[in-house]
Design a protein around this motif. Structure first.
Motif, mmCIF file in Angstrom:
data_model
loop_
_atom_site.group_PDB
_atom_site.id
_atom_site.type_symbol
_atom_site.label_atom_id
_atom_site.label_comp_id
_atom_site.label_asym_id
_atom_site.label_seq_id
_atom_site.Cartn_x
_atom_site.Cartn_y
_atom_site.Cartn_z
ATOM 1 N N ASN A 82 51.771 61.211 35.588
ATOM 2 C CA ASN A 82 50.623 60.683 34.856
ATOM 3 C C ASN A 82 49.407 60.676 35.775
ATOM 4 O O ASN A 82 49.432 60.017 36.811
ATOM 5 C CB ASN A 82 50.914 59.261 34.357
ATOM 6 C CG ASN A 82 49.787 58.693 33.515
ATOM 7 O OD1 ASN A 82 48.802 59.375 33.223
ATOM 8 N ND2 ASN A 82 49.915 57.444 33.127
ATOM 9 N N GLY A 94 54.526 58.666 33.118
ATOM 10 C CA GLY A 94 54.408 59.377 31.868
ATOM 11 C C GLY A 94 55.310 58.806 30.784
ATOM 12 O O GLY A 94 56.396 58.301 31.067
ATOM 13 N N GLY A 113 49.612 62.183 28.354
ATOM 14 C CA GLY A 113 49.245 63.202 27.373
ATOM 15 C C GLY A 113 50.378 64.099 26.926
ATOM 16 O O GLY A 113 50.140 65.220 26.469
ATOM 17 N N SER A 138 49.716 58.821 24.083
ATOM 18 C CA SER A 138 48.301 58.963 24.418
ATOM 19 C C SER A 138 48.117 59.575 25.806
ATOM 20 O O SER A 138 49.062 59.683 26.599
ATOM 21 C CB SER A 138 47.545 57.633 24.334
ATOM 22 O OG SER A 138 47.680 56.884 25.528
ATOM 23 N N HIS A 139 46.879 59.922 26.110
ATOM 24 C CA HIS A 139 46.577 60.482 27.427
ATOM 25 C C HIS A 139 46.496 59.407 28.505
ATOM 26 O O HIS A 139 46.433 59.741 29.691
ATOM 27 C CB HIS A 139 45.284 61.306 27.369
ATOM 28 C CG HIS A 139 45.507 62.686 26.830
ATOM 29 N ND1 HIS A 139 45.865 62.927 25.517
ATOM 30 C CD2 HIS A 139 45.460 63.912 27.437
ATOM 31 C CE1 HIS A 139 46.007 64.231 25.331
ATOM 32 N NE2 HIS A 139 45.770 64.841 26.473
ATOM 33 N N THR A 140 46.513 58.137 28.147
ATOM 34 C CA THR A 140 46.632 57.097 29.170
ATOM 35 C C THR A 140 48.033 57.056 29.743
ATOM 36 O O THR A 140 48.263 56.437 30.777
ATOM 37 C CB THR A 140 46.261 55.707 28.609
ATOM 38 O OG1 THR A 140 47.138 55.381 27.528
ATOM 39 C CG2 THR A 140 44.824 55.676 28.137
ATOM 40 N N THR A 200 47.563 64.589 18.443
ATOM 41 C CA THR A 200 48.727 64.157 19.216
ATOM 42 C C THR A 200 49.940 63.974 18.313
ATOM 43 O O THR A 200 49.825 63.556 17.158
ATOM 44 C CB THR A 200 48.413 62.831 19.936
ATOM 45 O OG1 THR A 200 47.358 63.034 20.869
ATOM 46 C CG2 THR A 200 49.624 62.276 20.653
ATOM 47 N N ASP A 244 53.212 65.373 24.399
ATOM 48 C CA ASP A 244 53.574 65.275 22.993
ATOM 49 C C ASP A 244 54.976 64.694 22.867
ATOM 50 O O ASP A 244 55.845 64.894 23.732
ATOM 51 C CB ASP A 244 53.519 66.644 22.315
ATOM 52 C CG ASP A 244 52.157 66.925 21.686
ATOM 53 O OD1 ASP A 244 51.441 65.958 21.385
ATOM 54 O OD2 ASP A 244 51.818 68.107 21.505
ATOM 55 N N ASP A 295 42.229 56.498 24.434
ATOM 56 C CA ASP A 295 42.448 57.930 24.635
ATOM 57 C C ASP A 295 43.655 58.465 23.859
ATOM 58 O O ASP A 295 44.430 59.273 24.368
ATOM 59 C CB ASP A 295 42.599 58.250 26.131
ATOM 60 C CG ASP A 295 42.160 59.682 26.459
ATOM 61 O OD1 ASP A 295 41.619 60.359 25.560
ATOM 62 O OD2 ASP A 295 42.374 60.118 27.606
ATOM 63 N N THR A 296 43.802 57.973 22.627
ATOM 64 C CA THR A 296 44.782 58.550 21.711
ATOM 65 C C THR A 296 44.060 59.636 20.922
ATOM 66 O O THR A 296 43.240 59.344 20.061
ATOM 67 C CB THR A 296 45.360 57.483 20.763
ATOM 68 O OG1 THR A 296 45.940 56.429 21.537
ATOM 69 C CG2 THR A 296 46.436 58.082 19.865
ATOM 70 N N ARG A 297 44.355 60.874 21.221
ATOM 71 C CA ARG A 297 43.530 61.984 20.745
ATOM 72 C C ARG A 297 44.049 62.548 19.426
ATOM 73 O O ARG A 297 45.270 62.627 19.192
ATOM 74 C CB ARG A 297 43.481 63.083 21.806
ATOM 75 C CG ARG A 297 42.914 62.580 23.129
ATOM 76 C CD ARG A 297 42.828 63.660 24.176
ATOM 77 N NE ARG A 297 42.426 63.090 25.472
ATOM 78 C CZ ARG A 297 42.270 63.795 26.589
ATOM 79 N NH1 ARG A 297 42.470 65.111 26.569
ATOM 80 N NH2 ARG A 297 41.925 63.194 27.715
#
Length: 384
Positions: A108, A116, A126, A121-123, A56, A128, A51-53
């Motif tokens: 998180n 967090g 998320g 990543s969003h794992t 990012t 920035d 889930d590395t979008r």
């Protein structure tokens, strides 16, 4: 603003992104003065973290100046220079109250494990990160720490992750006076773990890696012995030979999921992604430590299955300790060590590059070129 923009594995670039804004009354906006590329950022860069979008911005090691604050922020003012721990934490949940800031329960949505983390990543929530000109810092009253006037900016930068993580790696080893400590990995965290082992009373420190320039660096910085694992047939046997056939008292994993050394582990853990990374170093650590010894793990692994020799650990009566570093808990002690002249953290920095050249910086660091130990990014317009 200019910021790193992730476009997919091995593809990062500096591009214009919208400036961050206050989204909550307890937010701050920080203008970044320095940010680092961390070894664990390479896991993102290589496409190994779920889930590395696309879009990012990476970067969990940064220092900067507060340029805006939300209405509820009481501990910071505009103009304060701050170091920002890589943990995003609330300061009030069950885990934060016990100084387990890396396990915060409120930062998180995947809070069954890690809290967090900026730019991871969003794992990891998320958020920035700080490989940018500006970054939004939530929970600004509890995370950021003002940089004392007597602390070098780049020493403060090393206090955001690398030095506290290396120190906690040694601390979790429960080092007793005179212990033999083996550190796997001569990247920045391994270098700091080796140095920290001495600060905690070790009698002998050995660092394992395969890159000669990194072994040279850690020998000079941490005054330790080294092993080139490419010259060793069996790591456990080799370390037992060095320790009167008992094994090390403490073994520390500062490598994580991209460990080299075992072709099978690298194939299944890194290339085919069938496991949460290559467990080579976990095997080495468990098999090389003495019976009743301790294995400390700060190397980053994925959230799924991994083939670890847990039976060996049980039969040897080992203590296994691991976690993300709780940076803020360590800051007072580590600042004392810096002030006392016991360590100069900024000396692990080998490359300072403009943020505009972030693609080249990642390639340099990932490919282990030009003797790169720790690269630092400097945003445009920064003069200090």
């Amino acid at each position: 603003m200019l910021a790193l923009n992730y476009r997919g594995p091995y593809r990062v670039r500096a591009s214009q992104k919208p400036d961050p804004v206050i989204e909550h009354p307890n937010d701050a906006i920080v203008q970044v003065l320095r940010s680092c590329i961390c070894g664990s950022d390479l896991h993102l860069y290589h496409g190994l973290v779920p889930d590395t979008r696309v879009g990012t911005t990476f970067g969990h090691e940064f220092v900067g100046t507060v340029v805006d604050i939300g209405d509820s922020v009481q501990n910071l003012q505009r103009g304060d220079r701050v170091l920002v721990p890589f943990n995003v934490f609330c300061g009030s949940c069950y885990f934060c109250q016990r100084e387990l800031y890396g396990n915060c329960h409120n930062t998180n949505p995947q809070a069954t494990a890690v809290g967090g983390i900026y730019g991871y990543s969003h794992t990891a929530g998320g958020f920035d990160g700080g490989q940018a000109q500006f970054v939004r810092v939530p929970f600004a009253d509890v995370g950021p720490t003002k940089i004392p006037d007597d602390l070098l900016l780049e020493d403060a930068l090393m206090l955001t992750d690398a030095f506290p993580t290396g120190y906690q790696a040694a601390e979790m080893g429960g080092i007793r006076e005179g212990d033999t400590v083996v550190v796997f990995g001569a990247g920045p965290v391994g270098i700091f773990a080796a140095k920290s082992a001495w600060l905690l009373g070790a009698g002998r420190v050995i660092v394992v890696d395969h890159l000669e320039y990194r072994l040279d660096f850690v020998r000079n910085f941490a005054q330790c012995e080294t092993i080139d694992f490419k010259s060793v047939d069996d790591m456990a046997i080799h370390i037992k030979k060095m320790t009167d056939w008992l094994g090390a008292d403490v073994c520390i994993d500062c490598v994580g999921c991209e460990a080299a050394g075992s072709a099978l582990q690298r194939l299944t853990g890194v290339k085919l992604k069938m496991q949460a990374g290559s467990a080579t170093v976990l095997h080495w650590a468990i098999n090389s430590v003495r019976k009743g010894g301790t294995v400390s793990i700060v190397g980053v692994y994925g959230p799924t299955f991994n083939a670890v020799p847990i039976g060996n650990a049980v039969n040897k009566g080992l203590t296994l300790r691991m976690n993300q570093a709780s940076v803020k808990r360590h800051l007072p002690r580590l600042m004392e060590h810096i002030r006392a002249g016991h360590i100069e953290p900024h000396k692990v920095i080998t490359h300072r590059m403009p943020l505009e050249e972030v693609s080249d910086a990642y390639h340099l660091f990932s490919s282990k070129l030009d003797g790169c130990i720790k690269p630092v990014l400097i945003p445009p317009g920064v003069t200090v």
